[in-house]
Design a protein around this motif. Structure first.
Motif, PDB file in Angstrom:
ATOM      1  N   ALA A 210       0.811  -1.212   0.000  1.00  0.00           N
ATOM      2  CA  ALA A 210       0.000   0.000   0.000  1.00  0.00           C
ATOM      3  C   ALA A 210       0.849   1.268   0.000  1.00  0.00           C
ATOM      4  O   ALA A 210       0.433   2.300  -0.536  1.00  0.00           O
TER       5      ALA A 210
ATOM      6  N   THR B 126     -12.504   2.683   1.062  1.00  0.00           N
ATOM      7  CA  THR B 126     -11.449   1.669   1.139  1.00  0.00           C
ATOM      8  C   THR B 126     -11.318   0.912  -0.174  1.00  0.00           C
ATOM      9  O   THR B 126     -10.208   0.584  -0.607  1.00  0.00           O
ATOM     10  N   GLY B 127     -12.452   0.623  -0.829  1.00  0.00           N
ATOM     11  CA  GLY B 127     -12.389  -0.061  -2.118  1.00  0.00           C
ATOM     12  C   GLY B 127     -11.696   0.777  -3.168  1.00  0.00           C
ATOM     13  O   GLY B 127     -10.892   0.282  -3.966  1.00  0.00           O
TER      14      GLY B 127
ATOM     15  N   VAL C 150      -7.830   0.791  -2.340  1.00  0.00           N
ATOM     16  CA  VAL C 150      -7.167  -0.461  -2.711  1.00  0.00           C
ATOM     17  C   VAL C 150      -7.071  -0.586  -4.236  1.00  0.00           C
ATOM     18  O   VAL C 150      -6.039  -1.005  -4.776  1.00  0.00           O
ATOM     19  N   THR C 151      -8.126  -0.199  -4.946  1.00  0.00           N
ATOM     20  CA  THR C 151      -8.088  -0.226  -6.408  1.00  0.00           C
ATOM     21  C   THR C 151      -7.011   0.705  -6.938  1.00  0.00           C
ATOM     22  O   THR C 151      -6.255   0.343  -7.859  1.00  0.00           O
TER      23      THR C 151
ATOM     24  N   GLU D 233      -7.347  -1.727   6.903  1.00  0.00           N
ATOM     25  CA  GLU D 233      -7.084  -3.044   6.306  1.00  0.00           C
ATOM     26  C   GLU D 233      -6.837  -4.081   7.409  1.00  0.00           C
ATOM     27  O   GLU D 233      -7.326  -5.219   7.330  1.00  0.00           O
TER      28      GLU D 233
ATOM     29  N   GLY E  78      -9.757  -4.640  -4.648  1.00  0.00           N
ATOM     30  CA  GLY E  78     -10.429  -3.356  -4.515  1.00  0.00           C
ATOM     31  C   GLY E  78     -11.800  -3.361  -5.170  1.00  0.00           C
ATOM     32  O   GLY E  78     -12.777  -2.840  -4.617  1.00  0.00           O
TER      33      GLY E  78
ATOM     34  N   MET F 163     -14.231  -5.158  -3.029  1.00  0.00           N
ATOM     35  CA  MET F 163     -14.719  -4.315  -1.937  1.00  0.00           C
ATOM     36  C   MET F 163     -15.770  -3.330  -2.444  1.00  0.00           C
ATOM     37  O   MET F 163     -16.757  -3.040  -1.762  1.00  0.00           O
TER      38      MET F 163
END
Length: 475
Positions: free
Chosen positions: A102, A152-153, A156-157, A277, A385, A388
């Motif tokens: 990350a 958060t999705g 992460v994407t 996470e 991602g 999510m």
């Protein structure tokens, strides 16, 4: 009550249960195999971005080995904090810690082309960011409202999208080869494709440890292929082995300490993402392994361990640590909740980290072979991602938040020259793409009225209105 070959169902759900040693050791090694490649890859990527020479005769070779060594050592030590605990630090659960992907979109711009000299500011940011991360443990439960799946999705994407370029560059021959006739050659791509094909084959057609360790086995097969076609020689392996020490201890502040505002802000902001996470991973472990919700104490302890592990790693030249999601899935698959099994894996990682020759062998893996592995891993980050995001109710409000955040974040990452007149600190943070996207999404999610959620989405989506979490409209 029925008893398996490892223990009774009640024992398997107990974090304090220890299986027989001849069964616990293979289970612990399996956890290491599941995360090993992902753990050392960020160090190699950061070194490559900084411009380290990757050959065994390069003057930077010892520094590269040291970064790999620290990745293994402090992943093991941070894992011990989670399994054995130290006061309030640690969740007393089978949580495997490792170097976090990350933070790569933050670290790469900080060190790009600057060599070893850039590491002082990098590790200064890791140390301060780790301390800040540990402080989040005191109120992590109270800030989760600001980080729903939409945020958060998206984050992460964006992490995955920021890294897929690195995977392609590695598969084609690595950043130093860009512009040369060898870059993108059929030979380079063949090595990467061997890894991808073997990894996919094992993941979907094998079972047990072979499936769990598909990326590692794929890299091993790719390494053998590289030997066969002359991309790596036994002479190079011997040189790397001979140049590496048999045993070495970490050196505090090996690269010095430098306060960089861009590094500190970047690492502190990413600590929020990493903390959330970890909350998800802890919940996944307790649900998958014990069939219960995680307690507030476990979530706080896990967050403390994340931050303390990262801060200590920064002192000695290690990169940020976080809980590893692939090991959460491994616990659900094996049904073994024992934290002492993971402790055995942590001890194995520490042993590898104290023996630089292990890092020397890892470094002989051609960059093209590693590229095949990271293409799979970074693609999986994007897929995670998107998974999510499937939990999001795609109404007009959420679509607008996602659209603006993604457009600005990805756009600045693809065209960094658009903000060339900003001060250096702000420019580095903006061109990471990840941070502006995350901040915009968080702020918009907090300030935009939820009444928009009840309105039609057709005018902004061309008819693709949200009809539920992760669903497409019906005809």
């Amino acid at each position: 009550m029925a008893e398996t070959s490892i223990g009774t169902p009640d024992q398997l759900r107990d974090p304090n249960y220890t299986p027989a040693l001849h069964k616990a050791i293979p289970l612990g090694i399996q956890h290491v195999l599941a995360m090993f490649v992902s753990n050392v890859t960020p160090a190699i990527i950061v070194a490559g971005a900084a411009g380290f020479g990757f050959g065994s005769n390069s003057p930077d070779f010892p520094e590269l080995l040291y970064l790999i060594q620290m990745s293994m050592l402090f992943a093991g030590l941070a894992t011990l904090l989670q399994t054995i605990t130290l006061g309030p630090v640690g969740a007393a659960l089978p949580i495997v810690q490792g170097t976090s992907f990350a933070f790569l979109p933050i670290m790469i711009p900080l060190v790009a082309g600057k060599g070893v000299e850039a590491l002082a500011a990098l590790f200064g940011g890791v140390l301060i960011g780790g301390i800040f991360h540990a402080c989040l443990g005191m109120f992590i439960g109270k800030i989760r409202f600001a980080l729903p799946p939409l945020v958060t999705g998206l984050v992460v994407t964006m992490i995955g999208l920021a890294l897929v370029k690195v995977g392609i560059q590695y598969a084609a021959g690595g950043v130093p080869a860009i512009g040369t006739p060898e870059y993108g050659s059929l030979l380079n791509w063949s090595a990467a494709l061997v890894v991808v094909i073997v990894t996919l084959g094992l993941k979907f057609f094998a079972r047990g440890m072979l499936s769990v360790s598909a990326v590692l086995v794929g890299l091993a097969v790719g390494y053998v292929y590289a030997l066969m076609v002359g991309m790596v020689t036994f002479e190079a392996i011997g040189t790397s082995w001979s140049r590496a020490a048999g045993f070495a201890l970490p050196v505090p502040f090996k690269y010095g300490f430098e306060f960089s505002l861009a590094a500190v802000i970047g690492f502190c902001l990413m600590a929020f993402v990493s903390a959330v996470e970890t909350v998800g991973d802890v919940s996944g472990i307790t649900k998958g392994g014990a069939g219960r919700e995680a307690t507030d104490k476990e979530i706080a302890g896990a967050t403390y361990a994340d931050g303390v592990g990262t801060a200590v790693a920064g002192i000695f030249g290690g990169l940020p640590n976080t809980s590893f999601s692939q090991n959460v899935g491994l616990i659900a698959m094996t049904g073994v909740m024992s934290r002492h099994v993971v402790t055995i894996g942590a001890l194995f990682l520490i042993l590898c980290g104290l023996v630089p020759k292990v890092g020397a062998i890892i470094r002989t893996v051609p960059i093209e072979v590693l590229g095949g592995g990271v293409i799979v891993m970074f693609g999986m980050v994007v897929a995670a991602g998107i998974s999510m995001l499937s939990d999001v109710d795609w109404n007009r409000r959420n679509m607008v938040i996602f659209a603006i955040s993604l457009s600005i974040g990805l756009g600045l990452q693809l065209e960094p020259g658009a903000v060339q007149h900003l001060p250096d600190t702000i420019r580095i943070l903006m061109t990471s793409g990840l941070l502006p996207a995350a901040l915009i999404a968080i702020v918009l999610n907090l300030i935009l009225p939820h009444e928009l959620a009840e309105e039609s989405t057709e005018e902004v989506s061309g008819g693709m209105a949200g009809h539920g979490a992760g669903s497409l409209p019906h005809d």
